[in-house]
Design a protein around this motif. Structure first.
Motif, short mmCIF file in Angstrom:
data_model
loop_
_atom_site.label_atom_id
_atom_site.label_comp_id
_atom_site.label_asym_id
_atom_site.label_seq_id
_atom_site.Cartn_x
_atom_site.Cartn_y
_atom_site.Cartn_z
N ILE A 81 11.04 1.09 3.38
CA ILE A 81 9.83 1.02 4.18
C ILE A 81 9.08 -0.25 3.77
N ASP A 82 8.23 -0.77 4.64
CA ASP A 82 7.49 -1.96 4.23
C ASP A 82 6.51 -1.63 3.11
N SER A 83 5.72 -0.58 3.30
CA SER A 83 4.75 -0.15 2.30
C SER A 83 4.37 1.28 2.61
N THR A 84 4.39 2.15 1.61
CA THR A 84 4.00 3.54 1.86
C THR A 84 2.54 3.61 2.29
N ASN A 85 1.69 2.74 1.77
CA ASN A 85 0.30 2.71 2.20
C ASN A 85 0.17 2.28 3.65
N ASN A 86 0.89 1.20 4.02
CA ASN A 86 0.85 0.74 5.41
C ASN A 86 1.30 1.84 6.36
N TYR A 87 2.41 2.47 6.03
CA TYR A 87 2.95 3.51 6.90
C TYR A 87 1.96 4.68 7.02
N GLY A 136 -0.39 1.85 -11.21
CA GLY A 136 -1.60 1.37 -10.55
C GLY A 136 -1.97 2.24 -9.37
N VAL A 137 -3.23 2.12 -8.96
CA VAL A 137 -3.77 2.90 -7.84
C VAL A 137 -4.38 1.94 -6.83
N LEU A 138 -4.12 2.16 -5.54
CA LEU A 138 -4.71 1.36 -4.47
C LEU A 138 -5.23 2.30 -3.38
N LEU A 139 -6.56 2.32 -3.20
CA LEU A 139 -7.18 3.14 -2.15
C LEU A 139 -7.47 2.29 -0.93
N GLU A 140 -7.15 2.83 0.25
CA GLU A 140 -7.49 2.19 1.51
C GLU A 140 -8.14 3.22 2.42
N VAL A 141 -9.17 2.78 3.15
CA VAL A 141 -9.99 3.69 3.94
C VAL A 141 -10.04 3.21 5.38
N CYS A 193 -13.81 9.97 7.61
CA CYS A 193 -12.95 8.83 7.30
C CYS A 193 -11.67 9.33 6.63
N GLN A 194 -10.63 8.54 6.76
CA GLN A 194 -9.34 8.89 6.20
C GLN A 194 -9.05 7.96 5.01
N VAL A 195 -8.64 8.57 3.92
CA VAL A 195 -8.37 7.81 2.70
C VAL A 195 -6.88 7.89 2.38
N VAL A 196 -6.28 6.75 2.14
CA VAL A 196 -4.89 6.69 1.69
C VAL A 196 -4.91 6.30 0.21
N VAL A 197 -4.36 7.18 -0.61
CA VAL A 197 -4.29 6.96 -2.05
C VAL A 197 -2.88 6.49 -2.38
N GLY A 198 -2.74 5.22 -2.71
CA GLY A 198 -1.44 4.67 -3.06
C GLY A 198 -1.25 4.66 -4.57
N ILE A 199 -0.09 5.12 -5.02
CA ILE A 199 0.22 5.18 -6.45
C ILE A 199 1.59 4.54 -6.68
N GLY A 200 1.64 3.61 -7.60
CA GLY A 200 2.91 3.03 -8.02
C GLY A 200 3.09 3.25 -9.50
N ILE A 201 4.26 3.74 -9.90
CA ILE A 201 4.57 4.00 -11.31
C ILE A 201 5.92 3.37 -11.64
N ASN A 202 5.96 2.59 -12.70
CA ASN A 202 7.22 1.99 -13.15
C ASN A 202 8.03 3.05 -13.88
N ALA A 203 9.13 3.44 -13.31
CA ALA A 203 9.98 4.45 -13.94
C ALA A 203 11.15 3.80 -14.70
N SER A 204 11.86 2.92 -14.01
CA SER A 204 13.01 2.24 -14.64
C SER A 204 13.15 0.86 -14.01
#
Length: 334
Positions: A92-98, A190-195, A203-214
């Motif tokens: 996907i391009d970005s889970t937040n974008n989608y 890291g956390v990225l919020l978009e509204v 309003c709709q809030v998208v909570v984006g979370i990225g975690i380095n696993a491997s």
């Protein structure tokens, strides 16, 4: 190769064992030539593929692929009741974008996951490095009544990420205001919020979370700050049990969904002391870099709204989120 074909061949090879071209072709219903073409495309994703004549093909070390049913089965009953949909994508391009594109059609508790992002987003317009099948790229959708009710939400989400990792045995996790999760001064998540919607109403809030696993070293050359992944942490802490991405996502959603459900009533005050416990720069000399200025002082912590409290020569000053970079004095990382 369409998304369905990609998923099928990935799941067949995820066990790390050898599979002959004939076997793969029979299962997929395609010729051995088509199988070879599919495998070439897998290599284009950065997936390490081994081929031995007489044995076939295998993915070196196998793959820990996302499994929605496995994730659901590990959720608490409360989280399961709050989960509207678990939408797993291969690329996907970005889970937040989608997820931002789904705000009209999806309910509270819509969760988007991906094996890979081609345009992952971090704070301040940065790229979030997103190699295939290695890390966690997650976005959650929730509706709120006005942006004022969102104060401190990104900090509270950071608390939930850190506490989830602690529950899984990862000691030493800390938080850097306003969006970073660190381990021994290296960025882990890291956390990225978009509204979107009405700032004064629904309003709709998208909570984006990225975690380095491997994180593969070959994928991380563009990261411009110290980083770490769970695999390295587990090795340093001598943790024998391997924490899979599915296990971590299930544990995270078990804590995240109730947070989003209750946040409008609880607000950041519920999480303030928990955030302070994890504050990486507590009482340290720091610098805040904005687009126009640099402010220096001692990090006092955060107030009830999540604003940073900085002690300067002029007294205590509050800084709210936005395009602000925080770093320790004489530290180039941000």
């Amino acid at each position: 190769m369409n998304d369905d074909s990609l998923q099928r061949i990935l799941y067949l090879l995820a066990d790390g064992q050898f599979h002959s071209g004939q076997e793969l072709g029979e299962i997929l219903g395609v010729s051995r030539t088509a199988v070879w073409k599919h495998l070439q495309k897998l290599e284009g994703l950065g997936v390490s593929l081994e081929s031995i004549k007489g044995k076939g093909y295998r993915l070196c070390g196998g793959l820990d692929l996302l499994d929605s049913e496995r994730i659901r089965s590990q959720l608490s009953s409360e989280a399961r009741s709050l989960l509207a949909e678990l939408d797993v994508h291969t690329i996907i391009d970005s889970t937040n974008n989608y997820t931002m594109q789904q705000t009209v059609n999806r309910e509270n508790g819509y969760i988007c996951l991906a094996e890979q992002q081609t345009a992952g987003k971090g704070r301040r317009g940065r790229q979030w490095v997103s190699p295939f099948g290695k890390n966690i790229y997650l976005s959650a959708l929730w509706n709120f009544d006005g942006v004022a009710s969102l104060e401190g939400l990104s900090l509270a989400v950071g608390v939930v990420i850190a506490e989830t990792l602690e529950q899984l045995g990862i000691a030493g996790v800390q938080l850097k205001w306003p969006n970073d999760v660190l381990w021994r001064q290296r960025k882990l998540a890291g956390v990225l919020l978009e509204v979107t919607g009405d700032p004064a109403g629904l309003c709709q809030v998208v909570v984006g979370i990225g975690i380095n696993a491997s994180m593969p070293t070959s994928s991380a050359f563009t990261i411009d700050q110290p980083w770490v992944d769970l695999e390295a942490i587990q090795a340093e802490l001598n943790i024998a049990r391997h924490i899979t991405r599915n296990d971590l996502i299930a544990a995270l959603l078990t804590n995240l969904l109730p947070l989003l459900h209750n946040y409008a009533d609880q607000q950041f005050a519920t999480y303030r002391e928990r955030w302070e416990r994890l504050n990486v720069y507590a009482q340290q000399l720091v610098e805040l870099h904005t687009a126009k200025s640099v402010f220096g002082g001692r990090m006092l912590g955060v107030d009830g709204s999540g604003a940073l409290r900085l002690s300067t020569e002029e007294g205590e000053t509050l800084f709210h989120g936005g395009e602000i970079s925080l770093r320790a004095r004489n530290d180039s990382a941000d």
